[in-house]
Design a protein around this motif. Sequence first.
Motif, short mmCIF file in Angstrom:
data_model
loop_
_atom_site.label_atom_id
_atom_site.label_comp_id
_atom_site.label_asym_id
_atom_site.label_seq_id
_atom_site.Cartn_x
_atom_site.Cartn_y
_atom_site.Cartn_z
N GLU A 56 -11.33 -5.18 -28.78
CA GLU A 56 -10.67 -6.45 -28.44
C GLU A 56 -9.49 -6.71 -29.37
OE1 GLU A 56 -11.79 -11.20 -27.98
OE2 GLU A 56 -13.31 -9.74 -28.58
N GLU A 57 -9.65 -6.42 -30.67
CA GLU A 57 -8.55 -6.59 -31.62
C GLU A 57 -7.39 -5.65 -31.30
OE1 GLU A 57 -10.30 -5.94 -35.40
OE2 GLU A 57 -11.24 -7.93 -35.52
N GLY A 59 -6.57 -4.51 -28.33
CA GLY A 59 -5.88 -5.06 -27.18
C GLY A 59 -4.98 -6.23 -27.56
N THR A 60 -5.45 -7.09 -28.46
CA THR A 60 -4.64 -8.22 -28.91
C THR A 60 -3.40 -7.74 -29.65
OG1 THR A 60 -6.63 -9.59 -29.11
CG2 THR A 60 -4.65 -10.34 -30.26
N ARG A 62 -1.86 -4.91 -29.32
CA ARG A 62 -0.94 -4.31 -28.36
C ARG A 62 -0.10 -5.37 -27.67
NH1 ARG A 62 -4.91 0.23 -25.53
NH2 ARG A 62 -4.72 1.81 -27.20
N GLN A 63 -0.74 -6.49 -27.31
CA GLN A 63 0.00 -7.57 -26.68
C GLN A 63 1.02 -8.17 -27.65
OE1 GLN A 63 -2.91 -10.34 -25.26
NE2 GLN A 63 -3.75 -8.94 -23.71
N VAL A 64 0.62 -8.35 -28.91
CA VAL A 64 1.54 -8.90 -29.91
C VAL A 64 2.71 -7.94 -30.13
CG1 VAL A 64 1.77 -9.57 -32.33
CG2 VAL A 64 -0.25 -10.26 -31.04
N ALA A 66 3.93 -5.71 -28.04
CA ALA A 66 4.82 -5.72 -26.88
C ALA A 66 5.73 -6.94 -26.91
CB ALA A 66 3.99 -5.70 -25.59
N ALA A 67 5.18 -8.11 -27.30
CA ALA A 67 6.00 -9.31 -27.39
C ALA A 67 7.06 -9.17 -28.48
CB ALA A 67 5.11 -10.52 -27.67
N LYS A 68 6.68 -8.59 -29.62
CA LYS A 68 7.65 -8.38 -30.70
C LYS A 68 8.75 -7.43 -30.28
CE LYS A 68 5.74 -10.85 -34.01
NZ LYS A 68 6.45 -12.01 -34.63
N GLU A 69 8.41 -6.37 -29.55
CA GLU A 69 9.41 -5.42 -29.09
C GLU A 69 10.39 -6.08 -28.12
OE1 GLU A 69 7.15 -2.22 -27.50
OE2 GLU A 69 6.97 -1.17 -29.42
N ARG A 70 9.88 -6.92 -27.23
CA ARG A 70 10.78 -7.63 -26.32
C ARG A 70 11.71 -8.55 -27.09
NH1 ARG A 70 5.98 -8.00 -23.20
NH2 ARG A 70 5.62 -10.11 -23.99
#
Length: 218
Positions: A56-57, A59-60, A62-64, A66-70
Amino acid sequence: MESANQDINLNSPNKGLLADAMTDVPVDNAARSAAPEGLTLAEEEELRSELAKVEEEIGTLRQVLAAKERHCGELKRKLGLTPLDGLKQNLSKSWHDVQVSNAYVKTSEKLGEWNDKVTQSDLYLSASSTLEDWNEKLTQSEAYKKTQETLSQAGQKTSAALSNVGSVISRKLGDMSSYSIRHSISMPAMRNSATFKSFEDRVGTIKTSIRANGLSDM
């Protein structure tokens, strides 16, 4: 045995009883294999719980990420930074990391030691001395002096020939310009024409080009 066969038979009125009995069995207990050797059931449950938490960590994160890369891409776009700029920066950083790495430093030091040993060796000094002797003998030889003198004379003749050609061309252009001017005195209408002015400008441009190239002393 007979009752079991009747339950499995799709045409039997008791066909739903077996399915209902199977739904009462917990899926986890049915699908879970035996605990690994050396682990108790409690230890296995604890490890599975920790595994689920770590996944779960991940996955979290990875989402963070991806947001930072954007967000990073948006900032670069606003600053006008292209992917090529990023590649140059990465290559520069990678080369800097290589230069400060222990392997690079040790290799440089080793190459420096080898260079000192080679340049101070008797074989290297003897070869250098021999090459210097050959160079001195070559430059002092009659064949070398004659070749150098011949090349010098050829260069002087070429320069003189180019100078003569430039003088002839300049003289011809000067004659043509003088003739045109004299002729235009008697023909005021032609002198003021666009064709005459264009020709006069071209003659002046050619003369200027010849002066700039050093082909004439005009």
